[in-house]
Design a protein around this motif. Sequence first.
Motif, short mmCIF file in Angstrom:
data_model
loop_
_atom_site.label_atom_id
_atom_site.label_comp_id
_atom_site.label_asym_id
_atom_site.label_seq_id
_atom_site.Cartn_x
_atom_site.Cartn_y
_atom_site.Cartn_z
N UNK A 169 37.29 33.80 54.71
CA UNK A 169 37.03 35.46 54.78
C UNK A 169 38.16 36.02 55.08
N UNK A 170 38.89 36.90 54.06
CA UNK A 170 39.92 37.66 54.35
C UNK A 170 39.52 39.03 55.01
N UNK A 171 40.32 39.38 56.25
CA UNK A 171 39.97 40.21 56.88
C UNK A 171 41.24 41.41 57.13
N UNK A 172 40.96 42.33 57.95
CA UNK A 172 41.97 43.45 58.13
C UNK A 172 42.82 42.91 59.45
N UNK A 173 43.31 42.10 59.34
CA UNK A 173 44.03 41.47 60.59
C UNK A 173 43.19 40.61 61.35
N UNK A 174 43.94 39.86 62.41
CA UNK A 174 43.23 38.85 63.41
C UNK A 174 42.05 39.50 64.13
N UNK A 175 42.33 40.65 64.80
CA UNK A 175 41.30 41.22 65.64
C UNK A 175 40.03 41.68 64.99
N UNK A 176 40.14 42.07 63.60
CA UNK A 176 38.97 42.47 62.90
C UNK A 176 38.25 41.18 62.76
N UNK A 177 38.97 39.88 62.39
CA UNK A 177 38.26 38.84 62.43
C UNK A 177 37.73 38.41 63.63
N UNK A 178 38.19 38.43 64.82
CA UNK A 178 37.61 37.95 66.07
C UNK A 178 36.41 38.75 66.13
N UNK A 179 36.57 40.30 66.05
CA UNK A 179 35.31 40.91 66.05
C UNK A 179 34.23 40.90 65.34
N UNK A 180 34.47 40.39 64.09
CA UNK A 180 33.46 40.07 63.02
C UNK A 180 32.76 38.79 63.49
N UNK A 306 46.44 35.08 61.07
CA UNK A 306 46.88 36.52 60.58
C UNK A 306 48.34 36.21 60.07
N UNK A 307 48.78 37.36 59.33
CA UNK A 307 50.22 37.49 58.88
C UNK A 307 50.93 38.32 60.03
N UNK A 309 51.98 38.32 63.11
CA UNK A 309 53.17 37.76 63.84
C UNK A 309 53.94 36.97 63.18
N UNK A 310 53.68 36.37 61.88
CA UNK A 310 54.49 35.53 61.01
C UNK A 310 55.41 36.32 60.07
N UNK A 311 54.76 37.47 59.73
CA UNK A 311 55.51 38.28 58.76
C UNK A 311 55.53 39.72 58.99
N UNK A 312 54.52 40.54 59.24
CA UNK A 312 54.45 42.04 59.57
C UNK A 312 53.29 42.48 60.10
N UNK A 313 53.15 43.19 60.82
CA UNK A 313 51.90 43.74 61.33
C UNK A 313 51.34 44.80 60.34
N UNK A 314 52.18 45.47 59.63
CA UNK A 314 51.73 46.61 58.84
C UNK A 314 50.98 46.04 57.66
N UNK A 315 50.94 44.81 57.37
CA UNK A 315 50.39 44.19 56.37
C UNK A 315 48.75 44.32 56.52
N UNK A 316 48.45 44.21 57.78
CA UNK A 316 47.09 44.14 58.14
C UNK A 316 46.30 43.13 57.33
N UNK A 318 44.51 39.46 57.71
CA UNK A 318 44.06 38.09 58.51
C UNK A 318 43.02 37.55 57.75
N UNK A 319 42.43 36.50 58.37
CA UNK A 319 41.39 35.70 57.94
C UNK A 319 40.55 35.07 58.98
N UNK A 320 39.33 34.77 58.51
CA UNK A 320 38.52 33.87 59.41
C UNK A 320 38.21 32.62 58.45
N UNK A 321 38.04 31.46 59.07
CA UNK A 321 37.66 30.06 58.56
C UNK A 321 36.64 29.48 59.13
N UNK A 322 35.68 29.09 58.54
CA UNK A 322 34.32 28.54 58.96
C UNK A 322 33.78 27.66 57.81
N UNK A 323 32.44 27.38 58.08
CA UNK A 323 31.79 26.64 57.01
C UNK A 323 31.37 27.73 56.00
N UNK A 324 31.32 27.31 54.84
CA UNK A 324 30.88 28.27 53.73
C UNK A 324 29.51 29.29 54.23
#
Length: 479
Positions: A169-180, A306-307, A309-316, A318-324
């Motif tokens: 699942x693509x998210x709006x950054x890692x924190x959005x993924x954690x909260x979701x 998330x991208x 820290x590896x690229x740029x925070x302004x991209x917003x 991130x993603x979540x990986x889990x079973x389907x």
Amino acid sequence: METTSARQLADLVGDLDGERPPRYAALAQRVRTLVADGRVPLGTRLPAERDLAAALTLSRATVTAAYARLREDGWATARQGSGTFAALPAGPHRGAWVPAPVDDGTIDMAHAAPSAPSSVPAAFAAALAELPRHLPQHGYHPAGLPDLRARIAEGYGRRGLPTTPEQVLVTAGALHGVGTAFNTLLRRGQRLLVEQPTYPNALDVARALGLRVLPTALDPDEPEEWLSAAERALGTVRPAGAYLMPDFHNPTGRLLDTAGRERLARALRRAGTTAVVDETFAELWLDTPPPPPLAAFGEGHVSVGSLSKTFWGGLRIGWVRADAETVRRLTAVAVRSTMAGPVVEQLAAGALLDGADAALGDHRRALRERREALVGELRSRLPAWRVHEPAGGMVLWCGLPSARSRALVTAAEAYGLRLAAGPLFGTGHALDDRLRLPFTHPPEVLRDAVALLARADADVERGSRPATDHGRCPSDPVV
């Protein structure tokens, strides 16, 4: 309910003589800063106006006006018959711990937020070239663009965790993924095991959802002790969830090895605990690559990336990986707050991932140089500090000679240096003998920052607070 005494708050506020008038506004500003960076925890009852006025040798009218300003701006709430309590203003622009605009000359060492590399504008150019083929469609992809989900899945496969696009699942950054993930998998009142210290914004999300945080102490010098503590907590409390960072933990930099991941996965499985694993720093290895993701050692866990820290925070992005099936549930929750992610940014993210090997190689080389510069300067100018050099990530977790982190933040503000106090990364008043310092700035900026830090530390050693006429006003709070 926590309470801070008039004397305690006065010591944190410090001397107001060097502040610009009006005095009540300066006092309100100082208290705002203390609440924003965690030195006065949320919900703490502030001292009575009369008592604080006496402790600060101010008029009661000045303190009354300061408290009124705090309430007006949302930094305090008043309860009839109970007193005044520290709060955060409503709204994401002021209620989260994120980088704020810095004043001219201010060095922000409170946040680990790198500037964008040259690959980012090139990626957006490629995204705009690709955009026309998407325009005839409606543009809504609740789980993310299929091509981007496939690229992220391929990345997990290379790291030793076979993954299909349907598991992303693509998210709006890692924190959005954690909260979701928290919102989908856990219920109000359930326990969430966390490392102590940990990422402050994740703690805020957990509290906002009504989760009961269960901290387990993590000392980077004794990582095995944390594993033992986590096993005990999992075995006795059996929390429903865990929020963990095994890859260059933020802020300690700890890397959990293969044996540690196997041991942790066994303990999680025995307890029936689902882990939400924050892998934001996983690709930022500076010495040796990390082992496969924790989810490779046990089924049912959720990985967040998330991208930022590896690229740029302004991209917003991130993603979540889990079973389907879990991803379908996560998507149903995510669309309540955002129908779908922006197409252009996702296209740019795909282009960045296509060229990630070269870009990350350059990024790691820069971080190694900056890590060396910051570690060297700290050991030279502040030899009494304990400086642990991490094998990856982008922050140092420094041990201080005494419990002085809060005082350092206050002293450094007057020199144009923004810091985050150690207790911000914990669940209470602990960690005042720790300070997190990012090595995201160029070496020359890091050297300047440590020079200012050494001056602030000397002021704290002497028990004095520097005047605020060093060519700038005290910085706005980091919110």
